[in-house]
Design a protein around this motif. Structure first.
Motif, PDB file in Angstrom:
ATOM      1  N   ARG A  94       0.821  -1.356   0.076  1.00  0.00           N
ATOM      2  CA  ARG A  94      -0.077  -0.050   0.084  1.00  0.00           C
ATOM      3  C   ARG A  94       0.953   1.286   0.217  1.00  0.00           C
ATOM      4  N   GLN A  95       1.966   1.481   0.464  1.00  0.00           N
ATOM      5  CA  GLN A  95       2.568   2.455   0.597  1.00  0.00           C
ATOM      6  C   GLN A  95       3.965   2.136  -0.467  1.00  0.00           C
ATOM      7  N   CYS A  96       3.438   1.780  -1.529  1.00  0.00           N
ATOM      8  CA  CYS A  96       4.169   1.572  -2.263  1.00  0.00           C
ATOM      9  C   CYS A  96       3.358   2.644  -3.327  1.00  0.00           C
ATOM     10  N   GLU A  98       0.841   4.831  -2.819  1.00  0.00           N
ATOM     11  CA  GLU A  98       1.185   5.702  -2.436  1.00  0.00           C
ATOM     12  C   GLU A  98       1.570   6.280  -2.841  1.00  0.00           C
ATOM     13  N   LEU A  99       2.960   5.929  -2.848  1.00  0.00           N
ATOM     14  CA  LEU A  99       4.059   6.872  -3.008  1.00  0.00           C
ATOM     15  C   LEU A  99       3.944   7.082  -5.003  1.00  0.00           C
ATOM     16  N   PHE A 100       3.769   5.888  -5.232  1.00  0.00           N
ATOM     17  CA  PHE A 100       3.303   6.510  -6.633  1.00  0.00           C
ATOM     18  C   PHE A 100       2.007   6.874  -7.312  1.00  0.00           C
ATOM     19  N   GLY A 102       1.290   9.638  -5.063  1.00  0.00           N
ATOM     20  CA  GLY A 102       1.925  10.971  -5.022  1.00  0.00           C
ATOM     21  C   GLY A 102       2.389  10.975  -6.181  1.00  0.00           C
ATOM     22  N   ALA A 103       3.397  10.490  -6.955  1.00  0.00           N
ATOM     23  CA  ALA A 103       4.014  10.969  -7.583  1.00  0.00           C
ATOM     24  C   ALA A 103       3.562  11.825  -9.050  1.00  0.00           C
ATOM     25  N   ARG A 104       2.329  10.681  -8.827  1.00  0.00           N
ATOM     26  CA  ARG A 104       1.355  11.064 -10.378  1.00  0.00           C
ATOM     27  C   ARG A 104       0.708  12.495 -10.061  1.00  0.00           C
ATOM     28  N   GLU A 105       0.686  12.492  -8.776  1.00  0.00           N
ATOM     29  CA  GLU A 105       0.086  13.185  -8.791  1.00  0.00           C
ATOM     30  C   GLU A 105      -2.324  13.484  -8.469  1.00  0.00           C
ATOM     31  N   LEU A 106      -1.912  12.021  -8.102  1.00  0.00           N
ATOM     32  CA  LEU A 106      -3.241  11.352  -7.664  1.00  0.00           C
ATOM     33  C   LEU A 106      -4.196  11.602  -5.942  1.00  0.00           C
ATOM     34  N   GLY A 107      -4.892  12.688  -6.072  1.00  0.00           N
ATOM     35  CA  GLY A 107      -5.033  12.231  -4.260  1.00  0.00           C
ATOM     36  C   GLY A 107      -5.387  10.619  -3.505  1.00  0.00           C
ATOM     37  N   ALA A 108      -5.050  10.276  -4.470  1.00  0.00           N
ATOM     38  CA  ALA A 108      -4.963   8.686  -3.306  1.00  0.00           C
ATOM     39  C   ALA A 108      -4.556   7.424  -4.199  1.00  0.00           C
TER      40      ALA A 108
ATOM     41  N   PHE B   4      -6.927  11.017   3.906  1.00  0.00           N
ATOM     42  CA  PHE B   4      -6.317  11.086   3.076  1.00  0.00           C
ATOM     43  C   PHE B   4      -5.315  13.076   2.844  1.00  0.00           C
ATOM     44  N   ILE B   7      -2.220  12.040   1.655  1.00  0.00           N
ATOM     45  CA  ILE B   7      -1.905  11.500   0.981  1.00  0.00           C
ATOM     46  C   ILE B   7      -1.459  12.800   0.319  1.00  0.00           C
ATOM     47  N   ALA B  11       1.077  14.263  -2.110  1.00  0.00           N
ATOM     48  CA  ALA B  11       1.191  15.022  -2.980  1.00  0.00           C
ATOM     49  C   ALA B  11       1.487  16.321  -3.261  1.00  0.00           C
ATOM     50  N   ARG B  26       8.991   6.423   5.441  1.00  0.00           N
ATOM     51  CA  ARG B  26       8.048   5.586   5.485  1.00  0.00           C
ATOM     52  C   ARG B  26       8.619   3.698   6.221  1.00  0.00           C
ATOM     53  N   TRP B 109      13.912   1.700  -9.241  1.00  0.00           N
ATOM     54  CA  TRP B 109      12.612   1.696  -9.235  1.00  0.00           C
ATOM     55  C   TRP B 109      11.306   3.129  -9.518  1.00  0.00           C
ATOM     56  N   TRP B 110      12.687   4.154  -9.084  1.00  0.00           N
ATOM     57  CA  TRP B 110      12.167   5.139  -9.276  1.00  0.00           C
ATOM     58  C   TRP B 110      12.281   5.839 -10.681  1.00  0.00           C
TER      59      TRP B 110
END
Lengths: 248, 393
Positions: A94-96, A98-100, A102-108, B4, B7, B11, B26, B109-110
């Motif tokens: 889940r953390q992975c 969430e990080l991705f 975030g990187a795609r500027e998605l809220g969740a 939320f 998150i 962002a 994390r 991976w990034w």
């Protein structure tokens, strides 16, 4: 506008040239398989178009964004499945995600990703650390990370490796759904020809760093409807015709 | 379960810094939660660590701070040399760490993630800045500790700290600029390939049932040596090399230093290969004594070479033969202990490193107070680690 446009791509590791002027164009909604023997340059081509490797020559554009001059925009339009060996052991799935996200500027984490996780029987692994995952479970997470946000171009390198039959089927159905309903283009490098054959709309053969053969939808349909042949047989014949060396 | 808001913060942060920073945060949180879950083990480690710290503190209190202070005062009289030495250290530290991070961000991976270049640049800035500040803080704390131990003159403190800090920041900044220039070049150049083929084949090192294992260790050593893995130590040596020595003394000191630098690299490479070979042979029916014999051959060869070279260097500096023998025995015992610990913790190499540092520190304290006991203690510890390693197989 094509989802992917590659023109005159050349890449070499030191003095060894791996890609020798590759040209490829994928339209939105196309589901293409990239096939070829070991060492033909498939992974190098995918890593170049994901912006991980920088080619010496040529141009790559993802949904109109040039990978060299506008890398960020190009990467925003690209989903690339993460290599399972590169996943961070100490984070949970889940953390992975969430990080991705975030990187795609998605809220969740998007609902579609969680639905796919459910279809791949990955939900129960979401809150476990990656180090507890089997190879197949890591593969599922790598695919989910690549598909997050459903970008216009999705690139997957051997995604069926380690997947159980149910998960492999669910993934293929999902990819078909993405191409048909969302207009995403999918480029899938694979050796599992019998798996690709039923779902793809196009197939390209990479040999010695060049794309030597391109089967479009009518050609693939003809292969499918001929009970005496298969994509595997056609590829073997093509390899013999082009005199493919064995590099494995 | 993340909220939320959390998150949304993620962002926002992604716009300023690379999400790799969030990943580190994390990972640290997960580590802390795991420590809390495994609380009996954590309490044991805290108590054991506290006891070790008390022992080290006891030893440190018996160090003659005035004598060290005198040495540092003499060093403070050479601010240019001190500054240059710390600049070399800062350069190597910042260059290597930033290059590792840059490789990870571009090739890990990034690699394909849509992260703004400005966010990556800011993250690299922050990483280099924090690392240099932390390094400078450690230098400050060590010097301040010596001031605390010195009961008399501490006038050397400020000039030495100023010279060390300015050199450290300058070197670090230069190291950072070098990596940033490299990062603007082609990405595949970030991964430097260096030939690992030895000039002379040494088939005699091969174990009959495990051929090429010693060669693997040797090639890893050569690769690191040729890629300039210890160049900063040579740079430091060049800067701190004393003048006014007779030619053969100079050659002797040079031989001794080269032997130590090379042997440190060979031992570290051998241990890293040992860990990777453990993973490779995980499913093989391989008895531990055979594995140990196969992985000890190259370190043993390296120790013989380093001892001969170092002892020659000492003799050229007019040292007594007994001192040369003691030198060989000391590095032999230290590396035996380190190797046995790596065998024991071959599945957790990080623990082996921490424990090796702690045990060597204890041995040095024992050697300072009760010299004859130290070799016996070292042999006892090594035998204990070997037996535990064998029982795990």
């Amino acid at each position: 506008m094509p989802a992917l446009e590659i023109a005159g791509l050349v890449h070499a590791y030191g003095t060894q040239r791996v890609l020798e002027g590759v040209d490829l164009r994928l339209q939105p909604g196309e589901f293409a398989a990239l096939i070829g023997p070991n060492g033909s340059g498939k992974t190098t081509l995918l890593r170049c178009l994901a912006g991980i490797l920088q080619p010496q020559q040529g141009r790559i554009a993802i949904a109109g964004a040039d990978m060299r001059s506008d890398t960020l925009a190009a990467k925003q339009r690209l989903g690339f499945a993460v290599d399972p060996t590169l996943l961070p052991n100490l984070l949970t799935g889940r953390q992975c995600l969430e990080l991705f996200a975030g990187a795609r500027e998605l809220g969740a984490i998007p609902a579609a990703t969680l639905e796919l996780a459910e279809a791949l029987a990955f939900t129960r692994w979401l809150d476990h650390e990656v180090q507890a995952y089997s190879l197949g479970t890591r593969q599922k997470l790598g695919i989910l990370l690549g598909l997050i946000g459903e970008p216009p171009l999705i690139v997957l390198d051997e995604p069926m490796n380690g997947l159980d039959p149910l998960s492999a089927f669910a993934l293929k159905q999902h990819l078909v759904h993405l191409t048909r309903e969302h207009g995403c283009a999918v480029l899938l490098a694979t050796h599992a020809l019998e798996v690709a054959e039923r779902f793809i709309s196009r197939c390209v053969l990479l040999l010695g760093g060049r794309l030597v053969q391109d089967w479009d939808t009518p050609a693939l349909d003809a292969i499918r409807h001929d009970p005496d042949t298969s994509l595997e047989q056609v590829m073997v014949e093509a390899l013999q015709r082009f005199g493919a060396p064995r590099n494995d | 379960m993340p909220t939320f808001a959390a998150i949304a913060t993620l962002a926002q942060m992604a716009a300023y810094f690379h999400p790799r920073l969030q990943e580190s945060r994390r990972v640290a949180g997960n580590r802390l939660r795991r420590l809390a879950r495994q609380w009996p083990q954590t309490v044991f480690h805290l108590v054991a660590g506290g006891a070790l710290l008390a022992l080290v503190g006891f030893g440190v209190l018996h160090i003659d701070g005035d004598r060290i202070g005198l040495v540092l005062r003499l060093l403070a009289e050479q601010p240019l040399m001190v500054g240059l030495a710390f600049a070399a250290f800062g350069f190597a530290m910042c260059r290597n760490a930033t290059l590792d991070l840059l490789q990870e961000l571009h090739l890990g991976w990034w690699g394909a993630a849509p992260v703004p270049p400005a966010a990556t640049r800011r993250s690299l800035h922050l990483h280099a800045l924090l690392q240099t500040a932390l390094g400078n803080l450690i230098v400050f704390l060590v010097l301040a500790g010596i001031v605390a131990l010195s009961r008399h003159d501490a006038s050397w403190f400020r000039p030495l700290l100023a010279a060390a800090s300015s050199g450290f920041w300058l070197g670090s900044g230069l190291g950072y600029v070098v990596v940033r220039r490299l990062g603007r070049q082609r990405r595949d150049k970030l991964v430097q390939q260096h030939v690992s083929t030895p000039l002379v084949k040494l088939a005699v090192l091969d174990h009959p049932q495990l051929p090429h294992l010693a060669d693997w260790q040797r090639r890893e050593t050569l690769r690191r040596w040729r890629s300039g893995g210890r160049n900063w130590q040579f740079l430091l040596l060049g800067l701190l090399f004393p003048t006014g020595l007779l030619p053969w003394q100079m050659i002797g000191l040079l031989l001794l230093c080269i032997a130590l630098i090379w042997y440190g690299l060979a031992l570290r490479s051998s241990e890293d290969v040992l860990v990777r070979a453990t993973q490779l042979f995980a499913a093989m029916p391989l008895p531990f004594p055979r594995f140990a014999a196969g992985t000890a051959r190259y370190p043993l060869f390296a120790w013989i070479c380093a001892s001969l070279l170092g002892a020659t260097g000492l003799l050229l500096q007019s040292a007594k033969p007994a001192i040369a023998l003691a030198f060989a025995a000391a590095i032999g015992l230290g590396s035996l202990l380190s190797l046995c610990l790596t065998w024991r913790y071959r599945h957790r190499p990080g623990v082996a490193r921490v424990r090796a540092s702690a045990e060597v520190l204890i041995l040095l304290l024992v050697a300072y107070q009760l010299p004859p006991l130290a070799p016996l203690l070292a042999l006892g510890l090594a035998a204990r680690h070997y037996l535990v390693a064998r029982s795990l197989a």
